[in-house]
Write a protein that holds these residues in place. Structure first.
Motif, mmCIF file in Angstrom:
data_model
loop_
_atom_site.group_PDB
_atom_site.id
_atom_site.type_symbol
_atom_site.label_atom_id
_atom_site.label_comp_id
_atom_site.label_asym_id
_atom_site.label_seq_id
_atom_site.Cartn_x
_atom_site.Cartn_y
_atom_site.Cartn_z
ATOM 1 N N ARG A 244 0.851 -1.187 0.000
ATOM 2 C CA ARG A 244 0.000 0.000 0.000
ATOM 3 C C ARG A 244 0.886 1.236 0.000
ATOM 4 N N ILE A 245 0.382 2.284 -0.568
ATOM 5 C CA ILE A 245 1.104 3.558 -0.577
ATOM 6 C C ILE A 245 1.048 4.122 0.836
ATOM 7 N N THR A 246 2.187 4.524 1.368
ATOM 8 C CA THR A 246 2.262 4.948 2.762
ATOM 9 C C THR A 246 2.318 6.451 2.947
ATOM 10 N N ALA A 247 2.515 7.175 1.897
ATOM 11 C CA ALA A 247 2.692 8.614 2.034
ATOM 12 C C ALA A 247 1.827 9.338 1.009
ATOM 13 N N GLU A 248 1.524 10.581 1.321
ATOM 14 C CA GLU A 248 0.842 11.411 0.345
ATOM 15 C C GLU A 248 1.866 11.738 -0.744
ATOM 16 N N LEU A 249 1.507 11.455 -1.968
ATOM 17 C CA LEU A 249 2.451 11.618 -3.076
ATOM 18 C C LEU A 249 2.031 12.748 -3.992
ATOM 19 N N ARG A 250 3.032 13.383 -4.530
ATOM 20 C CA ARG A 250 2.817 14.371 -5.597
ATOM 21 C C ARG A 250 3.468 13.774 -6.835
ATOM 22 N N VAL A 251 2.689 13.664 -7.905
ATOM 23 C CA VAL A 251 3.186 13.062 -9.140
ATOM 24 C C VAL A 251 3.201 14.128 -10.217
ATOM 25 N N VAL B 239 7.874 11.315 -8.653
ATOM 26 C CA VAL B 239 7.023 11.144 -7.480
ATOM 27 C C VAL B 239 7.766 11.743 -6.292
ATOM 28 N N SER B 240 7.087 12.623 -5.565
ATOM 29 C CA SER B 240 7.677 13.253 -4.379
ATOM 30 C C SER B 240 6.794 12.983 -3.183
ATOM 31 N N THR B 241 7.423 12.776 -2.024
ATOM 32 C CA THR B 241 6.676 12.594 -0.782
ATOM 33 C C THR B 241 6.863 13.823 0.092
ATOM 34 N N ALA B 242 5.994 13.961 1.083
ATOM 35 C CA ALA B 242 6.103 15.076 2.017
ATOM 36 C C ALA B 242 7.408 15.003 2.803
ATOM 37 N N ALA B 243 7.946 13.798 2.973
ATOM 38 C CA ALA B 243 9.205 13.615 3.712
ATOM 39 C C ALA B 243 10.424 13.980 2.873
ATOM 40 N N GLY B 244 10.218 14.305 1.613
ATOM 41 C CA GLY B 244 11.333 14.730 0.770
ATOM 42 C C GLY B 244 11.896 13.689 -0.175
ATOM 43 N N LEU C 48 3.145 1.142 -8.905
ATOM 44 C CA LEU C 48 2.819 1.978 -7.751
ATOM 45 C C LEU C 48 1.312 2.201 -7.647
ATOM 46 N N GLU C 49 0.660 2.487 -8.748
ATOM 47 C CA GLU C 49 -0.782 2.743 -8.731
ATOM 48 C C GLU C 49 -1.589 1.521 -8.293
ATOM 49 N N LEU C 50 -1.056 0.329 -8.520
ATOM 50 C CA LEU C 50 -1.758 -0.894 -8.128
ATOM 51 C C LEU C 50 -1.566 -1.232 -6.649
ATOM 52 N N CYS C 51 -0.740 -0.488 -5.948
ATOM 53 C CA CYS C 51 -0.474 -0.745 -4.522
ATOM 54 C C CYS C 51 -1.594 -0.136 -3.677
ATOM 55 N N ASP C 52 -2.698 -0.860 -3.580
ATOM 56 C CA ASP C 52 -3.877 -0.355 -2.885
ATOM 57 C C ASP C 52 -4.100 -0.986 -1.510
ATOM 58 N N GLY C 53 -3.214 -1.901 -1.097
ATOM 59 C CA GLY C 53 -3.371 -2.565 0.181
ATOM 60 C C GLY C 53 -4.354 -3.724 0.142
ATOM 61 N N GLU C 54 -5.068 -3.871 -0.935
ATOM 62 C CA GLU C 54 -6.043 -4.955 -1.114
ATOM 63 C C GLU C 54 -5.453 -6.085 -1.958
ATOM 64 N N ARG D 154 9.685 0.452 -1.493
ATOM 65 C CA ARG D 154 9.631 0.306 -0.042
ATOM 66 C C ARG D 154 10.834 0.983 0.614
ATOM 67 N N ARG D 155 12.008 0.784 0.062
ATOM 68 C CA ARG D 155 13.214 1.426 0.618
ATOM 69 C C ARG D 155 13.105 2.943 0.597
ATOM 70 N N ALA D 156 12.382 3.474 -0.392
ATOM 71 C CA ALA D 156 12.186 4.927 -0.485
ATOM 72 C C ALA D 156 11.091 5.417 0.442
ATOM 73 N N GLY D 157 10.398 4.496 1.125
ATOM 74 C CA GLY D 157 9.339 4.884 2.046
ATOM 75 C C GLY D 157 8.017 5.207 1.382
ATOM 76 N N VAL D 158 7.863 4.773 0.139
ATOM 77 C CA VAL D 158 6.645 5.096 -0.615
ATOM 78 C C VAL D 158 5.576 4.030 -0.428
ATOM 79 N N VAL D 159 5.975 2.778 -0.277
ATOM 80 C CA VAL D 159 5.018 1.694 -0.035
ATOM 81 C C VAL D 159 5.443 0.889 1.186
ATOM 82 N N ALA D 160 4.478 0.188 1.746
ATOM 83 C CA ALA D 160 4.729 -0.726 2.870
ATOM 84 C C ALA D 160 3.823 -1.922 2.698
ATOM 85 N N TRP D 161 4.130 -2.987 3.431
ATOM 86 C CA TRP D 161 3.245 -4.162 3.455
ATOM 87 C C TRP D 161 3.224 -4.757 4.832
#
Length: 112
Positions: free
Chosen positions: A31-38, A48-53, A66-72, A105-112
């Motif tokens: 799932r996407i873990t951060a608010e993203l700006r594309v 893709v940028s996150t609020a964390a930089g 990335l778009e398919l990472c919905d947590g479902e 995941r290493r970039a902090g954009v997705v988690a599972w």
């Protein structure tokens, strides 16, 4: 700024490490873990940028992953969806999907 380019993940990415990653990740539900700006930066790339930089440059296929990472959806289902969309075997896509998800995941954009 790193770039996730599936095309650049050549034969070395198709080795045992990628297969192990796939087996380990197949049941995970990313799932996407951060608010993203594309922001589109070219016909074939987005940034893709996150609020964390964190800032990543993604090709179209990585963006679709990335778009398919919905947590479902499981990683296996995500790969099957892409395989159907691109009319290629899941076996061919597994290493690229697994490697891309690990980088996201290493970039902090997705988690599972």
């Amino acid at each position: 700024m790193g770039a996730l380019q599936l095309e650049s993940l050549g034969p070395a990415a198709l080795g045992a490490r990628s297969i192990f990653r796939w087996r380990r990740l197949a049941r995970q539900r990313p799932r996407i873990t951060a608010e993203l700006r594309v922001e589109r930066i070219s016909a074939t790339e987005v940034e893709v940028s996150t609020a964390a930089g964190a800032r990543l440059r993604l090709n179209e296929t990585a963006r679709e992953i990335l778009e398919l990472c919905d947590g479902e959806r499981s990683v296996r289902a995500l790969g099957a969806s892409l395989a159907g969309r691109y009319e290629v075997s899941l076996a061919r896509l597994r290493p690229q999907v697994a490697d891309t998800l690990v980088l996201l995941r290493r970039a902090g954009v997705v988690a599972w």
